[in-house]
Design a protein around this motif. Sequence first.
Motif: not given
Length: 570
Positions: A382-383, A413-419, A424-425, A470-471
């Motif tokens: 995923x990342x 979960x580990x990707x912007x803008x979520x993290x 976690x943001x 997430x492009x």
Amino acid sequence: MSPWHDNFAPPCPPAPTPSGQGECVINASSPPAVELHGITKRFPGVVANKDIAITVRKGTVHALIGENGAGKSTLMKILYGMQKPDEGTIAVDGEQVTFSSPGDAIARGIGMVHQHFMLADNLTVLENVVLGGEKLYGIGAKARKKINEISDAYGLGVRPDALVEDLGVADRQRVEILKVLYRGAKILILDEPTAVLVPQEVDALFDNLRELKSEGLTVIFISHKLGEVLKVADDITVIRRGTTVGTADPKTATTKQLAELMVGSELPSPETRESTVTDVPMLRVEGLTLTEAGAAAAAPLTTAAPPDPSGAVTVQEIGAGRKLLDDISLTIHKGEILGIAGVEGNGQTELIEALMGMSVPDEGVITLDGEDISKVSVRKRREGGIGYIPEDRHRHGLLLEAPLWENRILGHVTEAPNSKRGLLDPKAARKDTERIVREYDVRTPGIDVTAASLSGGNQQKLIVGREMSHNPKFLIAAHPTRGVDVGAQAQIWDAIRDARRAGLAVLLISADLDELIGLSDTLRVMYRGKLVADADPATITPEQLGSAMTGAATGRLEGTEEQSEDGDAR
């Protein structure tokens, strides 16, 4: 002996037609099968139905159409006794009724076949049919006789001793229809009955519906496929934003007119012949082979596959060590959509799970953008740029009891803008969820409502918006428009096409053959775990592709160019 429940007589006697076939003749003075007047249903923050009025003539197929969130499902749940209206009346056969449960509706001859089948895979057809209705005909010889009588009377071709887990989608659907007929239904509600059927199976279903209608039964047919609605319906009612906006005569209406009534715009088309395919490989799969042991290493097999003629793998065959994927090799380039056609259960799900890292292939190599990811975790894939629109949005796409903003972060979960800095943001995730809701037209009173409160189409738009945000480099799109209305279809198709134009590589798996043909740059047919045929989307027809999906053809499929209405080849 009559196939009817002992408590119900056929609505009308068959009369001979010029062809010699019996046809049910409805008295013009007969009351309508169903009358809904002023139906209103409110939920916190939402008016699902508002002053809806529908009249369903006895012995007809009455289509109910509308965009996602228009209130169709709520209305049918009210008619089936699953919910109570806040206002309005229901009349069945001219008599006003009040339903407190589905049992009340069944007692008045109403049966419902849900889009997601309510069958126990580990039981036989007979056991599924009699479950909950043991008092009708027992569980033995009398029940078997009744099942056979109903199956023969309506051309359903159901075998009482067949295990449901060995049945294909079309056969399971016929079992569901038989279940409601067994309980004496005179009025059948079918929710998206063609969503997962290939063209030949749709034709067979329509033959079944005509047989039911000829015997005087009434069918309420819910669908987003407007061409099929025009083909099978006698009357059409359109609802928009929870209220009735019009009726249509299928003899004179067009799909364009119906789409405009539904969503205020023309019927979208997946057709695109602009080429954005590059010579840069994004995904390579070489010699991918998966057996039962590999599939079980990550997750158990959840559904069995249809037997011949579809060719799908049965539980017995899997237990004997049959390969679920057999030497699969394919390449998808940047800017390319590769479509996979196949009857459900022929290995499509296993291919997706292998690409996502949800199962462990016995052999083969998977390369993403030049990097071997064969042994990489789901999270790392995923990342690394894999987007995923799952075939089962409830099982793999959403947490139904969680709010929308929490569903927005699933898989990312580990990707912007979520993290932010590994943490976690929530504030940023909530803000981005509001953007997705706005840009993808997710109909919701807010981002704090649960995913379960959304209609299926709006759930799908949330998932598509999340994955596109997430492009991704490579997108797995499994049935991306299943159960969504024409407006949502257009949005999802546009999102996929725009990303493809920007270089996205897409693996598209769909039961909608028009969608496969219209969107794909390359088409391949999957049968019994193998890629057995290739087709040119510019020339192949849905009928030819549907035939190949049953194993009728291998190698290179040669289609015939059709002419569009303006005379251009397509």
